[in-house]
Design a protein around this motif. Structure first.
Motif, PDB file in Angstrom:
ATOM      1  N   ARG A  38       0.822  -1.210   0.000  1.00 40.98           N
ATOM      2  CA  ARG A  38       0.000   0.000   0.000  1.00 40.98           C
ATOM      3  C   ARG A  38       0.857   1.261   0.000  1.00 40.98           C
ATOM      4  O   ARG A  38       1.933   1.297   0.582  1.00 40.98           O
ATOM      5  CB  ARG A  38      -0.915   0.013   1.214  1.00 40.98           C
ATOM      6  CG  ARG A  38      -1.988  -1.027   1.114  1.00 40.98           C
ATOM      7  CD  ARG A  38      -3.073  -0.731   2.077  1.00 40.98           C
ATOM      8  NE  ARG A  38      -4.173  -1.663   1.844  1.00 40.98           N
ATOM      9  CZ  ARG A  38      -5.219  -1.736   2.605  1.00 40.98           C
ATOM     10  NH1 ARG A  38      -5.347  -0.926   3.635  1.00 40.98           N
ATOM     11  NH2 ARG A  38      -6.167  -2.595   2.347  1.00 40.98           N
ATOM     12  N   LEU A  68      -0.809  -2.588 -10.366  1.00 41.95           N
ATOM     13  CA  LEU A  68      -1.834  -2.106  -9.455  1.00 41.95           C
ATOM     14  C   LEU A  68      -2.951  -3.136  -9.418  1.00 41.95           C
ATOM     15  O   LEU A  68      -3.417  -3.593 -10.464  1.00 41.95           O
ATOM     16  CB  LEU A  68      -2.353  -0.755  -9.956  1.00 41.95           C
ATOM     17  CG  LEU A  68      -2.777   0.275  -8.956  1.00 41.95           C
ATOM     18  CD1 LEU A  68      -1.756   0.457  -7.843  1.00 41.95           C
ATOM     19  CD2 LEU A  68      -3.021   1.597  -9.634  1.00 41.95           C
ATOM     20  N   PRO A  70      -6.528  -4.656  -6.879  1.00 37.98           N
ATOM     21  CA  PRO A  70      -7.404  -4.370  -5.739  1.00 37.98           C
ATOM     22  C   PRO A  70      -6.756  -4.897  -4.456  1.00 37.98           C
ATOM     23  O   PRO A  70      -6.061  -5.914  -4.476  1.00 37.98           O
ATOM     24  CB  PRO A  70      -8.682  -5.142  -6.056  1.00 37.98           C
ATOM     25  CG  PRO A  70      -8.613  -5.471  -7.503  1.00 37.98           C
ATOM     26  CD  PRO A  70      -7.167  -5.518  -7.868  1.00 37.98           C
ATOM     27  N   TYR A  77      -8.961   0.543  -1.278  1.00 36.75           N
ATOM     28  CA  TYR A  77      -7.575   0.865  -1.601  1.00 36.75           C
ATOM     29  C   TYR A  77      -7.048  -0.039  -2.703  1.00 36.75           C
ATOM     30  O   TYR A  77      -7.537  -1.137  -2.921  1.00 36.75           O
ATOM     31  CB  TYR A  77      -6.683   0.714  -0.368  1.00 36.75           C
ATOM     32  CG  TYR A  77      -6.994   1.689   0.724  1.00 36.75           C
ATOM     33  CD1 TYR A  77      -6.579   3.015   0.630  1.00 36.75           C
ATOM     34  CD2 TYR A  77      -7.719   1.299   1.841  1.00 36.75           C
ATOM     35  CE1 TYR A  77      -6.872   3.927   1.630  1.00 36.75           C
ATOM     36  CE2 TYR A  77      -8.016   2.198   2.848  1.00 36.75           C
ATOM     37  CZ  TYR A  77      -7.588   3.505   2.734  1.00 36.75           C
ATOM     38  OH  TYR A  77      -7.880   4.404   3.722  1.00 36.75           O
ATOM     39  N   SER A  78      -6.015   0.452  -3.379  1.00 36.03           N
ATOM     40  CA  SER A  78      -5.310  -0.365  -4.363  1.00 36.03           C
ATOM     41  C   SER A  78      -4.023  -0.863  -3.731  1.00 36.03           C
ATOM     42  O   SER A  78      -3.502  -0.266  -2.793  1.00 36.03           O
ATOM     43  CB  SER A  78      -4.976   0.463  -5.600  1.00 36.03           C
ATOM     44  OG  SER A  78      -6.150   0.830  -6.270  1.00 36.03           O
ATOM     45  N   TYR A  80      -0.047  -2.352  -4.606  1.00 38.59           N
ATOM     46  CA  TYR A  80       1.026  -2.477  -5.586  1.00 38.59           C
ATOM     47  C   TYR A  80       1.655  -3.849  -5.387  1.00 38.59           C
ATOM     48  O   TYR A  80       2.108  -4.181  -4.291  1.00 38.59           O
ATOM     49  CB  TYR A  80       2.072  -1.374  -5.383  1.00 38.59           C
ATOM     50  CG  TYR A  80       1.547  -0.008  -5.722  1.00 38.59           C
ATOM     51  CD1 TYR A  80       1.611   0.470  -7.026  1.00 38.59           C
ATOM     52  CD2 TYR A  80       0.961   0.790  -4.748  1.00 38.59           C
ATOM     53  CE1 TYR A  80       1.117   1.728  -7.335  1.00 38.59           C
ATOM     54  CE2 TYR A  80       0.462   2.045  -5.057  1.00 38.59           C
ATOM     55  CZ  TYR A  80       0.545   2.508  -6.353  1.00 38.59           C
ATOM     56  OH  TYR A  80       0.050   3.751  -6.674  1.00 38.59           O
TER      57      TYR A  80
END
Length: 147
Positions: A38, A68, A70, A77-78, A80
């Protein structure tokens, strides 16, 4: 001074540095290898400004080092996530860490070592070997064009 792009030069080292040659990018990859995903985790770990972190993450995604996705917890939030290309940087980070251990001592912080998670034992030094298994030094290699 404006940075010159090295993306089109023949040298693979120069092209690599064009993508990951600043310290923030490699530290983001280091943290991602440790399980961070995050934006807020990267920012807290690195202490980097939001605008610099945003720019570095964008480049790492554009270059296919991070993707990216979910968030795993289902929140808005996404996350990485490292791609295979990003995980391929592991050996580079190990080499940098080993070089730093040998050449940049920190007497106040204590010595750190990368260990095998399963055994708890320090990992071996990275070695460069020829296709026949011989250990190679810097004077025994060269970069050349291949067909």
């Amino acid at each position: 001074m404006r940075r010159k792009s090295l993306s089109a030069v023949a040298c693979p080292i120069a092209r690599t540095l064009d993508v990951i040659g600043d310290w923030w990018s490699l530290l983001i990859v280091r943290d991602a290898l440790r399980g961070m995903s995050r934006f807020s985790e990267f920012q807290k770990s690195l202490g980097v400004s939001r605008n610099i972190l945003t720019q570095r993450l964008r480049v790492l995604v554009e270059q296919g080092i991070l993707e990216l996705a979910p968030a795993a917890d289902g929140s808005a939030y996404s996350a990485y996530r490292l791609t295979a290309k990003g995980r391929g940087l592991f050996a580079i980070l190990v080499a940098l860490g080993q070089w730093g251990q040998d050449n940049l001592p920190t007497p106040d912080a204590g010595r750190m070592a990368m260990v095998d998670r399963k055994s708890g034992q320090p990992i071996r030094k990275l070695e460069i070997r020829a296709s026949d298994g011989r250990l190679l030094g810097p004077g025994e290699t060269m970069v050349t064009r291949v067909a």
